[in-house]
Write a protein that holds these residues in place. Structure first.
Motif, PDB file in Angstrom:
ATOM      1  N   THR A  33     -13.377   5.484   1.302  1.00 41.13           N
ATOM      2  CA  THR A  33     -12.297   6.459   1.335  1.00 41.13           C
ATOM      3  C   THR A  33     -11.122   5.974   0.491  1.00 41.13           C
ATOM      4  OG1 THR A  33     -12.888   7.115   3.587  1.00 41.13           O
ATOM      5  CG2 THR A  33     -10.685   7.723   2.819  1.00 41.13           C
ATOM      6  N   LYS A  34     -10.611   6.850  -0.338  1.00 37.46           N
ATOM      7  CA  LYS A  34      -9.410   6.538  -1.110  1.00 37.46           C
ATOM      8  C   LYS A  34      -8.184   6.877  -0.259  1.00 37.46           C
ATOM      9  CE  LYS A  34      -7.058   7.651  -5.461  1.00 37.46           C
ATOM     10  NZ  LYS A  34      -7.185   8.365  -6.770  1.00 37.46           N
ATOM     11  N   LEU A  35      -7.339   5.881  -0.024  1.00 38.38           N
ATOM     12  CA  LEU A  35      -6.169   6.080   0.827  1.00 38.38           C
ATOM     13  C   LEU A  35      -4.935   6.472   0.035  1.00 38.38           C
ATOM     14  CD1 LEU A  35      -6.598   2.975   3.159  1.00 38.38           C
ATOM     15  CD2 LEU A  35      -7.277   5.334   3.611  1.00 38.38           C
ATOM     16  N   ALA A  36      -4.755   5.887  -1.126  1.00 40.04           N
ATOM     17  CA  ALA A  36      -3.572   6.158  -1.950  1.00 40.04           C
ATOM     18  C   ALA A  36      -3.893   5.830  -3.392  1.00 40.04           C
ATOM     19  CB  ALA A  36      -2.384   5.330  -1.457  1.00 40.04           C
ATOM     20  N   GLY A  37      -3.210   6.486  -4.317  1.00 35.28           N
ATOM     21  CA  GLY A  37      -3.459   6.262  -5.732  1.00 35.28           C
ATOM     22  C   GLY A  37      -2.197   6.435  -6.556  1.00 35.28           C
ATOM     23  N   GLY A  38      -2.369   6.430  -7.855  1.00 34.76           N
ATOM     24  CA  GLY A  38      -1.233   6.602  -8.742  1.00 34.76           C
ATOM     25  C   GLY A  38      -0.501   5.318  -9.079  1.00 34.76           C
ATOM     26  N   PHE A  39      -1.084   4.182  -8.747  1.00 33.37           N
ATOM     27  CA  PHE A  39      -0.469   2.890  -9.057  1.00 33.37           C
ATOM     28  C   PHE A  39      -0.913   2.441 -10.452  1.00 33.37           C
ATOM     29  CE2 PHE A  39      -1.532   3.044  -4.465  1.00 33.37           C
ATOM     30  CZ  PHE A  39      -0.246   3.180  -3.973  1.00 33.37           C
ATOM     31  N   ARG A  40      -0.338   1.325 -10.912  1.00 37.81           N
ATOM     32  CA  ARG A  40      -0.710   0.813 -12.237  1.00 37.81           C
ATOM     33  C   ARG A  40      -1.750  -0.305 -12.139  1.00 37.81           C
ATOM     34  NH1 ARG A  40       4.581  -0.399 -15.613  1.00 37.81           N
ATOM     35  NH2 ARG A  40       2.986  -0.893 -17.183  1.00 37.81           N
ATOM     36  N   VAL A  68      -1.724   1.631   9.034  1.00 42.69           N
ATOM     37  CA  VAL A  68      -3.085   2.067   9.342  1.00 42.69           C
ATOM     38  C   VAL A  68      -3.118   3.193  10.366  1.00 42.69           C
ATOM     39  CG1 VAL A  68      -5.281   1.327  10.338  1.00 42.69           C
ATOM     40  CG2 VAL A  68      -4.093  -0.147   8.712  1.00 42.69           C
ATOM     41  N   GLU A  69      -2.394   3.040  11.469  1.00 41.36           N
ATOM     42  CA  GLU A  69      -2.449   4.051  12.526  1.00 41.36           C
ATOM     43  C   GLU A  69      -1.827   5.371  12.079  1.00 41.36           C
ATOM     44  OE1 GLU A  69      -1.153   4.624  17.217  1.00 41.36           O
ATOM     45  OE2 GLU A  69      -1.199   2.620  16.315  1.00 41.36           O
ATOM     46  N   ALA A  70      -0.697   5.309  11.396  1.00 44.81           N
ATOM     47  CA  ALA A  70      -0.007   6.521  10.961  1.00 44.81           C
ATOM     48  C   ALA A  70      -0.596   7.095   9.679  1.00 44.81           C
ATOM     49  CB  ALA A  70       1.478   6.224  10.754  1.00 44.81           C
ATOM     50  N   GLY A  71      -1.325   6.250   8.923  1.00 45.97           N
ATOM     51  CA  GLY A  71      -1.866   6.712   7.659  1.00 45.97           C
ATOM     52  C   GLY A  71      -0.782   7.009   6.648  1.00 45.97           C
ATOM     53  N   GLN A  72       0.255   6.178   6.623  1.00 47.22           N
ATOM     54  CA  GLN A  72       1.397   6.416   5.752  1.00 47.22           C
ATOM     55  C   GLN A  72       1.653   5.243   4.820  1.00 47.22           C
ATOM     56  OE1 GLN A  72       4.679   7.322   8.368  1.00 47.22           O
ATOM     57  NE2 GLN A  72       4.030   9.441   8.654  1.00 47.22           N
TER      58      GLN A  72
END
Length: 308
Positions: A33-40, A68-72
């Motif tokens: 699962t991809k959690l976050a993106g847009g980094f360098r 992890v729990e909040a997904g933020q």
């Protein structure tokens, strides 16, 4: 007779398949699962006592936090000194390899930054890259240089050990091309170090004083970041996540949508593998649990501080 032999072979194949499935480090049916993106370029993941993941975006000079729990996602620190590898000590301090800052620092739970090491033999480090804290509280860290190697502060790219009292830095490896990822066993008796420049990974015996001996080839490939699970398997990051048994046998490969750079176990039960891969942060549930230097929970840490 032939039919019976075929039946036996069939059963053996089925048993082997079941055995292989049971031995897999990946949970049955698990998906990446991809959690976050847009980094360098993401690197240096580390889990706090609650299993939240801190990681770095090196070119953007930031340390980020995935709750992890909040997904933020949130930014933990700007102007991070080119932070790369991260690791939490037992007191809940976040230790940081500042690549462009050329130093090893600790950030306390209340945000205070302390420089732990910035020189060896009176000279600045090259670019501290990755680290591991042993059970005694000593810190092993690698010091390569990516990019131009002209005018290196040190006489090569080496591995160092900051003693548990954090008063002395010892050079413990001086024969690698470009050391990078490293991880130790829970008992602190073995240390695995990747020579990214020579495409090999080695294992060492840790001596009582923190020095290393008994260098042995562990895997015929290098790695960027590394981690270890409760079976003693070592996870290397190359084009995939390559999983090796403690005997040095490659037992599995975990494919990632982007080239993996580093990884760590996190979540409340430490059964989720978090992977920093180029522009993104990924996770995948595993059938094994990560091990690491125990981190003191915030409530216990607070109680100790009130007692002082």
């Amino acid at each position: 007779m032939i039919a019976r032999a075929l039946a036996i072979v069939s059963v053996l194949v089925m048993v082997a398949a079941v055995s292989a499935a049971q031995d897999s480090v990946v949970s049955p049916g698990a998906e990446m699962t991809k959690l976050a993106g847009g980094f360098r370029f993401t690197e240096g993941p580390a889990a706090d006592a609650e299993g939240n993941i801190y990681f770095t975006d090196i070119p953007n000079n930031r340390i980020l936090k995935w709750a992890v729990e909040a997904g933020q996602l949130s930014t933990f620190r700007e102007d991070s000194g080119g932070a790369n590898g991260l690791y939490f000590d037992r007191e809940g301090n976040l230790l940081v390899c500042e690549g462009s800052g050329g130093r090893l620092v600790a950030i306390s739970p209340d945000g205070k930054l302390t420089v732990l090491a910035d020189t060896y033999d009176g000279k600045a480090f090259n670019s501290p890259n990755d680290l591991w804290i042993d059970p005694k509280g000593g810190v092993y860290f690698t010091d390569p240089r990516y990019g131009s190697r002209d005018n290196l502060p040190q006489d090569g790219e080496h591995v160092y050990y900051l003693t548990p009292d954090r008063t002395k830095v010892i050079r413990v490896i001086d024969d690698m091309v470009r050391p990078n990822g490293l991880i130790g066993t829970r008992d602190g008796r073995l240390l695995y170090v990747a020579d990214h420049g020579d495409s090999k990974t080695f294992v060492y015996t840790v001596n009582e004083d923190g020095t290393l001996s008994g260098k042995k080839l562990f895997a015929p490939e290098g790695s960027d970041g590394m981690t270890i699970d409760n079976r003693g398997n070592i996870y290397l990051t190359t084009r995939v996540v390559a999983v090796y048994s403690s005997e040095g046998e490659k037992i599995e490969e975990i494919k990632v949508p982007e080239g993996p750079a580093n990884l760590t176990f996190g979540g409340a039960d430490r059964r989720t593998l978090f992977i920093t891969a180029r522009t993104s942060l990924y996770r995948i549930p595993l059938a094994v649990r990560g091990i690491r230097t125990p981190v003191m929970p915030a409530r216990e840490r607070g109680a100790r501080q009130r007692q002082r």
